[in-house]
Design an enzyme around this catalytic site. Structure first.
Site, mmCIF file in Angstrom:
data_model
loop_
_atom_site.group_PDB
_atom_site.id
_atom_site.type_symbol
_atom_site.label_atom_id
_atom_site.label_comp_id
_atom_site.label_asym_id
_atom_site.label_seq_id
_atom_site.Cartn_x
_atom_site.Cartn_y
_atom_site.Cartn_z
ATOM 1 N N HIS A 1 0.913 -1.179 0.137
ATOM 2 C CA HIS A 1 0.188 0.261 -0.371
ATOM 3 C C HIS A 1 0.658 1.613 0.049
ATOM 4 C CE1 HIS A 1 0.949 -0.979 4.769
ATOM 5 N NE2 HIS A 1 0.316 0.782 4.504
ATOM 6 N N HIS B 1 0.906 3.662 1.938
ATOM 7 C CA HIS B 1 1.115 4.720 2.954
ATOM 8 C C HIS B 1 3.253 4.366 3.496
ATOM 9 C CE1 HIS B 1 -2.613 3.958 5.519
ATOM 10 N NE2 HIS B 1 -2.666 4.981 5.128
ATOM 11 N N ASP C 1 5.582 4.634 4.902
ATOM 12 C CA ASP C 1 6.295 3.633 5.992
ATOM 13 C C ASP C 1 6.447 1.924 4.946
ATOM 14 O OD1 ASP C 1 3.669 2.856 6.512
ATOM 15 O OD2 ASP C 1 4.698 2.418 8.154
ATOM 16 N N HIS C 2 6.203 2.745 3.734
ATOM 17 C CA HIS C 2 5.664 0.920 2.946
ATOM 18 C C HIS C 2 6.447 1.159 1.622
ATOM 19 C CE1 HIS C 2 3.867 -2.286 5.601
ATOM 20 N NE2 HIS C 2 3.379 -1.110 6.435
ATOM 21 N N HIS D 1 -7.752 -2.000 5.321
ATOM 22 C CA HIS D 1 -6.732 -1.779 6.236
ATOM 23 C C HIS D 1 -7.229 0.377 5.863
ATOM 24 C CE1 HIS D 1 -2.781 0.760 8.026
ATOM 25 N NE2 HIS D 1 -1.994 0.696 7.115
#
Length: 256
Positions: free
Chosen positions: A64, A66, A68-69, A145
């Site tokens: 996804h 975001h 931090d990914h 999510h």
């Protein structure tokens, strides 16, 4: 790797921002000379290069969007096109709907759209999407999510790994993880959420998903700032009879 095993190397698993010694979410999945970068969270591009060059990747898979990914896709773009990499063709990149335009929007600083497709051959994921990279088979499922998000099952003839991405417990993840050799499952939440607020697993939730799916092994990852790795493993192990480990940064796990 003639026996069909998978190697899972943890590049980082911190959330929601890196620690001094642990980048955000990123993993390298390898079988022989085939390599897939699975999530490209903040700081993961550096340790990735301990194992492979960018031009040695067979695919990139993003759960996804975001930061931090996915944030290190931005610096990977510069590395692939404007540095010491001689890229013969764009790297296959599998990500949620809107991935290419999101990258281009961030990288564009003029009226001309940044040519992200020169670095990445982007394919948008959907529930049930299937792809291959060398001997690896990738099956993606939509998960829960709050934004478009996916989990993935990566298989060879001899091993199977399922990665949850970020998600609350949900039937599609449990189905995807059925009888897998290892479930790499996030455990960010330290307490059960209020009604309607759940977007992550607790350690107990990760254990329940692994137990219901019949996973042979549970590796908890993406543990939140209010838990230690040991606490997460202890809490998960109380609800799951198989082996439980924490995804330690810069460690390689053999699967299968």
């Amino acid at each position: 790797m003639p026996d069909g095993r998978l190697d899972l190397t943890v590049l980082g698993c911190a959330t929601p921002y890196p620690t001094a010694d642990n980048p955000c979410s990123g993993y390298l999945v390898s079988s022989g000379n085939t390599h897939v970068w699975m999530d490209a969270g903040s700081g993961t591009l550096g340790p990735l290069q301990r194992y492979v060059r960018l031009d040695e990747l067979d695919a990139i898979w993003i759960s996804h969007l975001h930061a931090d990914h996915s944030a290190d896709l931005l610096t990977a773009y510069y590395g692939l096109l404007f540095s010491d990499i001689d890229l013969p063709s764009p790297i296959p990149l599998y990500g949620p709907p809107g991935t290419a335009d999101r990258l281009a929007h961030f990288l564009t600083n003029t009226p001309t759209r940044s040519p992200v497709e020169s670095a990445f051959a982007v394919t948008e994921l959907y529930d049930g999407h299937r792809a291959t990279a060398g001997p690896l088979r990738l099956t993606s499922r939509a998960v829960s999510h709050g934004i478009p998000a996916f989990a993935v099952r990566i298989e060879t003839e001899g091993a199977s790994l399922v990665y949850s991405g970020d998600t609350a417990p949900c039937p599609s993840l449990t189905e995807l993880a059925e009888d897998c050799d290892a479930l790499l499952c996030e455990a960010e939440s330290d307490r059960p959420p209020s009604e309607g607020e759940q977007v992550h697993h607790t350690p107990e939730g990760a254990a329940a998903t692994a137990r219901t799916a019949g996973a042979a092994r549970l590796i908890v990852t993406h543990v939140g700032r209010f838990l230690t790795a040991r606490q997460a493993v202890t809490r998960a192990a109380a609800r799951y009879d198989g082996p439980v480990e924490h995804a330690a940064s810069d460690v390689t796990y053999s699967i299968g």
